[in-house]
Design a protein around this motif. Structure first.
Motif, mmCIF file in Angstrom:
data_model
loop_
_atom_site.group_PDB
_atom_site.id
_atom_site.type_symbol
_atom_site.label_atom_id
_atom_site.label_comp_id
_atom_site.label_asym_id
_atom_site.label_seq_id
_atom_site.Cartn_x
_atom_site.Cartn_y
_atom_site.Cartn_z
ATOM 1 N N VAL A 259 0.837 -1.210 0.000
ATOM 2 C CA VAL A 259 0.000 0.000 0.000
ATOM 3 C C VAL A 259 0.871 1.261 0.000
ATOM 4 O O VAL A 259 0.415 2.348 -0.376
ATOM 5 C CB VAL A 259 -0.957 -0.010 1.218
ATOM 6 C CG1 VAL A 259 -1.757 1.281 1.316
ATOM 7 C CG2 VAL A 259 -1.903 -1.212 1.127
ATOM 8 N N LYS A 260 2.129 1.129 0.382
ATOM 9 C CA LYS A 260 3.019 2.293 0.429
ATOM 10 C C LYS A 260 3.089 2.954 -0.947
ATOM 11 O O LYS A 260 3.318 2.303 -1.967
ATOM 12 C CB LYS A 260 4.415 1.870 0.880
ATOM 13 C CG LYS A 260 5.346 3.051 1.136
ATOM 14 C CD LYS A 260 6.626 2.615 1.832
ATOM 15 C CE LYS A 260 7.500 3.821 2.172
ATOM 16 N NZ LYS A 260 8.716 3.434 2.918
ATOM 17 N N GLY A 261 2.869 4.269 -0.951
ATOM 18 C CA GLY A 261 2.925 5.041 -2.180
ATOM 19 C C GLY A 261 1.647 4.997 -3.007
ATOM 20 O O GLY A 261 1.581 5.603 -4.079
ATOM 21 N N LYS A 262 0.619 4.288 -2.528
ATOM 22 C CA LYS A 262 -0.618 4.129 -3.278
ATOM 23 C C LYS A 262 -1.684 5.119 -2.797
ATOM 24 O O LYS A 262 -1.508 5.822 -1.810
ATOM 25 C CB LYS A 262 -1.156 2.700 -3.146
ATOM 26 C CG LYS A 262 -0.162 1.613 -3.564
ATOM 27 C CD LYS A 262 0.208 1.708 -5.031
ATOM 28 C CE LYS A 262 1.107 0.535 -5.434
ATOM 29 N NZ LYS A 262 1.496 0.582 -6.849
ATOM 30 N N THR A 263 -2.788 5.138 -3.512
ATOM 31 C CA THR A 263 -3.952 5.953 -3.152
ATOM 32 C C THR A 263 -5.027 5.035 -2.612
ATOM 33 O O THR A 263 -5.394 4.050 -3.264
ATOM 34 C CB THR A 263 -4.478 6.710 -4.389
ATOM 35 O OG1 THR A 263 -3.453 7.566 -4.893
ATOM 36 C CG2 THR A 263 -5.687 7.549 -4.024
ATOM 37 N N THR B 209 -3.913 -1.810 11.011
ATOM 38 C CA THR B 209 -3.128 -2.915 10.440
ATOM 39 C C THR B 209 -2.028 -2.395 9.521
ATOM 40 O O THR B 209 -0.956 -3.002 9.426
ATOM 41 C CB THR B 209 -4.040 -3.914 9.699
ATOM 42 O OG1 THR B 209 -3.335 -5.145 9.530
ATOM 43 C CG2 THR B 209 -4.483 -3.402 8.330
ATOM 44 N N LEU B 210 -2.241 -1.258 8.852
ATOM 45 C CA LEU B 210 -1.176 -0.662 8.046
ATOM 46 C C LEU B 210 -0.054 -0.158 8.954
ATOM 47 O O LEU B 210 1.131 -0.294 8.630
ATOM 48 C CB LEU B 210 -1.738 0.478 7.198
ATOM 49 C CG LEU B 210 -2.676 0.057 6.065
ATOM 50 C CD1 LEU B 210 -3.276 1.289 5.387
ATOM 51 C CD2 LEU B 210 -1.935 -0.808 5.038
ATOM 52 N N LEU C 41 3.858 0.905 8.033
ATOM 53 C CA LEU C 41 3.600 2.124 7.279
ATOM 54 C C LEU C 41 3.348 3.290 8.222
ATOM 55 O O LEU C 41 2.807 3.111 9.327
ATOM 56 C CB LEU C 41 2.404 1.952 6.337
ATOM 57 C CG LEU C 41 2.709 1.313 4.973
ATOM 58 C CD1 LEU C 41 3.098 -0.152 5.131
ATOM 59 C CD2 LEU C 41 1.525 1.450 4.025
ATOM 60 N N ASP C 42 3.725 4.473 7.803
ATOM 61 C CA ASP C 42 3.516 5.689 8.588
ATOM 62 C C ASP C 42 2.149 6.251 8.215
ATOM 63 O O ASP C 42 1.951 6.743 7.101
ATOM 64 C CB ASP C 42 4.619 6.706 8.287
ATOM 65 C CG ASP C 42 4.566 7.915 9.204
ATOM 66 O OD1 ASP C 42 3.540 8.114 9.887
ATOM 67 O OD2 ASP C 42 5.556 8.679 9.227
ATOM 68 N N ASP D 98 -3.840 13.658 7.430
ATOM 69 C CA ASP D 98 -3.329 12.931 6.267
ATOM 70 C C ASP D 98 -2.282 11.895 6.660
ATOM 71 O O ASP D 98 -1.463 12.133 7.553
ATOM 72 C CB ASP D 98 -2.710 13.906 5.266
ATOM 73 C CG ASP D 98 -3.737 14.851 4.676
ATOM 74 O OD1 ASP D 98 -4.886 14.407 4.489
ATOM 75 O OD2 ASP D 98 -3.386 16.019 4.405
ATOM 76 N N PRO D 99 -2.270 10.754 5.976
ATOM 77 C CA PRO D 99 -1.195 9.779 6.173
ATOM 78 C C PRO D 99 0.082 10.240 5.467
ATOM 79 O O PRO D 99 0.052 11.176 4.668
ATOM 80 C CB PRO D 99 -1.759 8.513 5.525
ATOM 81 C CG PRO D 99 -2.732 9.005 4.510
ATOM 82 C CD PRO D 99 -3.297 10.287 5.045
#
Length: 324
Positions: free
Chosen positions: A139-143, A161-162, A167-168, A176-177
């Motif tokens: 999922v990193k870098g995704k929308t 869970t992310l 993941l940050d 915002d993430p």
């Protein structure tokens, strides 16, 4: 149980439209209306017409099984509107865990909803069938499309869970993430964004997501999903189709509760009607052309706020104070 004649008469009388929001309501909620006590039941935020349709059998059940009540349904614009409405006595009944956990002292818990024989549901992360996203770290870098920011299954469990996967999540869900882009709307819109190519993935609840999963993926479902999901018979019934990359542990389904300050004998009578309902009883209150797959309730199991402690843990972990 109502006879066919009285039930039809009741359904015809109970078909008036209700307002979506809580502002500008005429009269005093919980007051007497035409000799019946008027009671407002707050549904979970979503598409108003769909929410009212799904819960119509529950409304019909209460109006049919409890004498002297006129139960109305209203759909708040978001979860944050529910507690103020209960606290200011604009409503009597609610059914979401976020509000219950925000201040349990305000509520008396009727129990946890049961559908399809299960009192549990799941959060699920979905991606297009041809996506290269196969696990949480992808999922990193995704929308990503989420439901309401305070939705247990559509936001909080997925962010947790992310976060556990490294993941940050930044200030999400309040802001915002960092490691991915996020948007928050509701369960239906999240899937619409995914289907329209506006997001690389989406998070929703099982009852909303499972119909979009092809049957071929069922053999890969975790045992907990195969054993406790009540929506497996809807697999592949809606398009577009997506593939799941993650499932939560079993989450207790929606609680149903009444505000503690509601002083009426009808309060306990409604609780009894909900706890004593079963599939045969609720079927008598289906509107014409009602799809049984839509039903969010057949009965309640007796539970308390303690059963929702895992939800509190995840809310705290993503920076949400349930009481704030």
């Amino acid at each position: 149980m109502l006879s066919t004649t009285s039930r039809r008469g009741f359904l015809a009388a109970g078909g008036a439209a209700t307002l979506t929001g809580l502002a500008g309501c005429s009269g005093v909620l919980g007051s007497s209306s035409g000799g019946a006590e008027e009671i407002t039941m707050l549904l979970t935020p979503g598409t108003p017409a769909d929410a009212r349709r799904r819960y119509k059998p529950v409304q019909n059940l209460l109006n049919g099984e409890v004498d002297g009540v006129d139960v109305k349904m209203k759909v708040p614009q978001d979860y944050s509107a529910i507690r103020p409405a209960l606290k200011s006595e604009q409503a009597e009944i609610g059914m979401d865990d976020v509000t219950l956990l925000s201040d349990p002292s305000l509520m008396d818990v009727y129990g946890t909803t049961v559908t399809g024989g299960s009192a549990f549901y799941f959060s699920v992360m979905l991606v297009p069938l041809d996506s290269d996203i196969d696990e949480r770290t992808d999922v990193k870098g995704k929308t990503w499309a989420f439901a309401d920011r305070l939705s247990t299954s559509g936001s909080i469990f997925a962010l947790y869970t992310l976060q556990q996967a490294g993941l940050d999540i930044g200030d999400a869900p309040k802001g915002d993430p960092v490691d991915f882009d996020g948007s928050w709307t509701n369960h239906d819109v999240a899937l619409e964004k995914l289907g329209n190519g506006e997001a690389d993935g989406a998070t929703t609840w099982g009852g909303n997501g499972i119909p979009h999963i092809p049957e071929k993926y069922e053999s890969d479902f975790p045992d907990r999903v195969q054993n406790k999901s009540s929506f497996l018979d809807t697999l592949g019934t809606e398009e577009p189709h997506f593939k799941p990359i993650w499932w939560s542990f079993p989450i207790p389904k929606q609680p149903m509760y009444a505000r503690k300050s509601w002083d009426s004998e009808k309060k306990s009578e409604i609780g009894d009607a909900l706890l004593n309902s079963d599939e045969e009883t609720i079927q008598q209150y289906y509107p014409d052309d009602y799809n049984e797959d839509e039903l969010p309730f057949t009965t309640l199991v007796d539970t308390s706020v303690e059963d929702y402690q895992p939800v509190i843990k995840r809310m705290n972990a993503v920076g949400i104070d349930p009481g704030a």
